[in-house]
Design a protein around this motif. Structure first.
Motif, PDB file in Angstrom:
ATOM      1  N   ILE B 288       0.844  -1.200   0.000  1.00 15.62           N
ATOM      2  CA  ILE B 288       0.000   0.000   0.000  1.00 15.62           C
ATOM      3  C   ILE B 288       0.880   1.252   0.000  1.00 15.62           C
ATOM      4  O   ILE B 288       0.655   2.193  -0.748  1.00 15.62           O
ATOM      5  N   ARG B 290       3.937   1.708  -1.078  1.00 12.67           N
ATOM      6  CA  ARG B 290       4.634   1.955  -2.348  1.00 12.67           C
ATOM      7  C   ARG B 290       3.656   1.958  -3.530  1.00 12.67           C
ATOM      8  O   ARG B 290       4.067   2.075  -4.672  1.00 12.67           O
ATOM      9  N   GLU B 291       2.405   1.781  -3.245  1.00  7.90           N
ATOM     10  CA  GLU B 291       1.351   1.800  -4.268  1.00  7.90           C
ATOM     11  C   GLU B 291       1.609   0.797  -5.381  1.00  7.90           C
ATOM     12  O   GLU B 291       1.341   1.052  -6.552  1.00  7.90           O
ATOM     13  N   THR B 292       2.125  -0.361  -5.026  1.00 11.14           N
ATOM     14  CA  THR B 292       2.403  -1.352  -6.054  1.00 11.14           C
ATOM     15  C   THR B 292       1.179  -2.210  -6.356  1.00 11.14           C
ATOM     16  O   THR B 292       1.240  -3.092  -7.202  1.00 11.14           O
ATOM     17  N   TYR B 293       0.065  -1.931  -5.641  1.00  8.00           N
ATOM     18  CA  TYR B 293      -1.141  -2.719  -5.941  1.00  8.00           C
ATOM     19  C   TYR B 293      -1.612  -2.486  -7.367  1.00  8.00           C
ATOM     20  O   TYR B 293      -2.406  -3.246  -7.890  1.00  8.00           O
ATOM     21  N   VAL B 294      -1.088  -1.431  -8.014  1.00  7.52           N
ATOM     22  CA  VAL B 294      -1.497  -1.212  -9.411  1.00  7.52           C
ATOM     23  C   VAL B 294      -1.069  -2.383 -10.304  1.00  7.52           C
ATOM     24  O   VAL B 294      -1.647  -2.609 -11.353  1.00  7.52           O
TER      25      VAL B 294
END
Ligand code: SF4
Ligand code: SF4
Ligand code: SF4
Lengths: 310, 408
Positions: B288, B290-294
């Motif tokens: 969450i 590092r916003e890698t959920y994309v």
């Protein structure tokens, strides 16, 4: 035992706080980039290269490699997007950026690939024994007598340069462009730079080269993009490129502008400065054992202790 | 017998060669053939490694997963010896045995993998403190020695007072006895140092393994590339320690027809639910942050592999939360095995699947011979485990037959 325990905990506490206070700055300081102050460099002018592959031939000659497999007049190899290998430390590939000439033909751009001789190289930071090292003259030098063949350098190199002699059962080497270490140490030019008929490769002191190249770009804004690839990529490289076409269209990678070893070396040196972290952990665990499970320290081996206990 | 007084470990005294062991042995021999081929033709003839993919199955499974799953050794030593939970003593010896064998075969696997096997000791001469690999190698070398020292106590216990060499060697009996007595007393007094050193060294190189790929930010997929990767490796190894103990103990007790040790294993995994919880929290928090959920649902191999890896942690975590499921042998075994496989997948993701060299023309898939050598090393570990528990006092679970006799 109580006294000695208190004494021990005192020592451990002292160790922790001195490690924390005294060396805090040194321990947690982020890694400073390291690069030799006055290295040599090369600038490849992609607008000058005609893809004749004379440099490939010269490189193989000065490095005592067998001549290039593909004949020099075979222009199809230029489209193969070859990578440097154990038999060729430098290769020329062609790219079409979409630019057209007067006859509406796509204009190829020829790109010479070899080790970039990074100023602060990932391969040398990774190497388990220091077989790869950055020399003061700019060359990233390989010493096969130290190499164990772990290939961590291949993993680390952001340009994907080193090649490995996988076919050799006992004495494989890592192979890559040497920057003609011996030749430039004796005041000569790299084999490829000396051989280029178009003088597309300029060799010299990196700093002076950079200044000269910047002047050249300013003087010819139509001929060159205002960018020197390698000036700051991965913290700077000894080999640099100038071009008319955007570098992304010529197979160049968009890379960070900080040295690749930054994070690993910061972590390593934060944890292992004066071995403070392992020593602290050892002290804490000893304290815990002393308090919770003293039989272990008073040399009662596990299973006797267990029997006494239950 | 009372459920508290756990019997002392003893050699199993079973027939060593069974059809199953013969199969193991055959797989080992096949691997040896491929190892010989590697030393005749080079890595090129047995592996699919190339300049784009310098590390393959052997690094992902034999080394990285091997080290992670040997964590049962130091985690059980910590809980039983450092934190004094003596009820877990029963599993420390089998875990120590697995760790010793595990690390031995990590070293053997590495020796096969490095190009110049004979140059393996060179890092001892040429220190390179900037290299993560150097740190990991040093810790593993020292830890291997610590493990052997800890293991010596088992051999000493077995042979002390029983040395009886035949014929002309019998004059040595007395000396060996004295040597064993000396070893016993020295080790007895100093063992705590080795136990703690083992825990410290383990923490160092388990996290160090996670730092390895941080040198290649442009090559490792962002789902795994995070500055806290060393912490994730450490916490996941610690979390995997007890599930691995459950896995191997259950397999061992079932195949040697012993009591299943559930009264030790079920409470042991009570700790795991917290350890696993810490790891999962870190992992999701990192994603969450590092916003890698994309990348999570982009359908790539990497995203799918990441999802499977996470499920293999989260599902058993929920299973372990329930005391009811934890108390049942089968569900406990399923949960723990899933964790073990999840850790193995995580290590393979970091070292193989998530590793994307920018100019690669093809992707890496292990060759038959690479798989055969890995299988051979795994079988060797099982083989020597059986050998050790047959002749040395490692396992303490009473046999099912003896229990039946007692109750009748
Ligand atoms: S390009 Fe690669 S091999 Fe060459 S110096 Fe840089 S990191 Fe090392
Ligand atoms: S393969 Fe050799 S040069 Fe490369 S990192 Fe390993 S020891 Fe160093
Ligand atoms: S510097 Fe030397 S080794 Fe490197 S590409 Fe040029 S000739 Fe080859």
């Amino acid at each position: 035992m109580n006294i000695s325990r208190r004494h021990f905990l005192g020592v451990a506490g002292g160790m922790i706080s001195s490690a924390a206070a005294g060396n805090c700055k040194k321990v947690f300081a982020a890694r400073q980039p390291k690069a030799p102050p006055n290295p040599y460099g090369c600038v490849v002018d992609l607008t000058a290269c005609v893809g004749c592959r004379t440099c490939e031939q010269a490189c193989n000659r000065v490095n005592h490699l067998p001549p290039p497999k593909e004949r020099l007049d075979d222009r199809t190899v230029l489209d193969q997007k070859r990578r440097p290998s154990t038999g060729a430390f430098t290769v020329i590939n062609s790219y079409y950026s979409g630019r057209l000439d007067e006859q509406n033909q796509l204009v190829p751009t020829y790109v010479k690939v070899q080790c970039m001789h990074c100023q602060d190289p990932a391969c040398a930071s990774a190497c388990i024994t220091g077989a790869l090292s950055k020399k003061d003259n700019g060359a990233v030098h390989y010493d096969k007598s130290k190499c164990v063949g772990c290939r961590y350098c291949l993993v680390a190199c952001p340009f994907q340069i080193p090649a490995y002699e996988y076919f050799d059962p006992l004495t494989p080497r890592v192979r890559k462009c040497t920057f003609c270490y011996e030749r430039i140490s004796m005041g000569g030019k790299p084999g490829c730079a000396a051989a280029c008929p178009m003088e597309a490769i300029t060799f010299g002191n990196r700093q002076i080269l950079l200044e000269g190249t910047r002047r050249k770009i300013t003087a010819n804004p139509v001929r060159y993009l205002n960018k020197i690839y390698g000036e700051s990529e991965v913290g700077g490289t000894s080999w640099m490129y100038i071009s008319k076409d955007p570098f992304e269209k010529l197979g160049f990678l968009s890379l960070p502008h900080y040295p690749m070893p930054h994070l690993t070396e910061t972590i390593q040196h934060s944890i292992f400065a004066y071995m403070w972290a392992p020593i602290t952990l050892f002290a804490i665990l000893t304290g815990a054992m002393w308090k919770i499970n003293p039989e272990q320290i008073n040399h009662a081996p596990g299973f006797q202790a267990q029997e006494d206990h239950i | 017998m009372s459920s508290h007084a756990h019997p002392k470990p003893a050699p199993l005294e079973i027939r060593f060669w069974t059809p199953g062991v013969l199969v193991l042995f055959a797989v080992m021999l096949i691997g040896v053939c491929f190892i010989i081929a590697r030393y005749i033709g080079g890595l090129a003839v047995v592996t699919n490694l190339d300049n784009q993919h310098p590390w393959g199955l052997w690094i992902g499974i034999d080394v990285a997963t091997g080290v992670a799953l040997a964590a049962g050794g130091f985690t059980t030593a910590a809980i039983a010896h450092v934190f004094g939970r003596h009820q877990y003593e029963a599993v420390t010896r089998p875990a120590l045995l697995t760790a010793t064998l595990g690390y031995t075969f990590v070293a053997i696997g590495l020796a096969i993998d490095v190009g110049r096997s004979w140059a393996m000791p060179k890092p001892l001469l040429f220190w390179q403190g900037n290299s993560v690999l150097f740190e990991v190698a040093m810790c593993v070398v020292v830890y291997l020695h610590v493990l052997y020292i800890e293991f010596i106590t088992i051999a000493v216990e077995r042979f002390r007072g029983r040395v009886n060499l035949p014929g002309p060697f019998s004059i040595l009996n007395d000396r060996i006895e004295r040597l064993l007595a000396l070893a016993d007393s020295i080790l007895g007094k100093t063992m705590w140092v080795f136990i703690i050193a083992g825990v410290v060294l383990s923490c160092m190189h388990q996290s160090g393994l996670g730092s390895l790929m941080l040198i290649a930010p442009t090559k490792l997929h962002p789902l795994w590339y995070t500055p806290i990767l060393p912490l994730l490796f450490l916490t996941s190894a610690i979390a995997a320690g007890y599930p691995m103990v459950v896995f191997e103990t259950t397999v061992a007790t079932a195949s040697f027809k012993r009591v299943d040790e559930m009264e030790v294993l079920a409470p042991l995994t009570g700790v795991t639910k917290y350890l696993l919880g810490i790891y999962i929290t870190l992992k999701i928090g990192d994603m969450i942050f590092r916003e890698t959920y994309v990348y999570l649902f982009d359908g790539s191999i990497e995203s799918r592999s990441f999802i499977v890896e996470m499920l293999a942690m989260i599902v058993p975590w929920f299973m372990l939360m329930s005391p009811r499921l934890r108390a049942k042998r089968h569900t406990l075994f399923v949960a723990c095995t899933t964790v073990v496989l999840g850790i193995a997948l995580n290590r393979c993701n970091v070292f193989l699947i998530g590793f994307n060299p920018p100019y690669a023309v093809k992707s890496y898939f292990p060759s038959i011979s690479e798989i055969a050598i890995t299988a051979s090393l795994l079988c060797s570990i099982t083989f020597f485990y059986r050998l050790a528990v047959t002749y040395l006092p490692v396992l303490s679970a009473p046999s099912l037959a003896s229990i039946e006799k007692e109750s009748s």
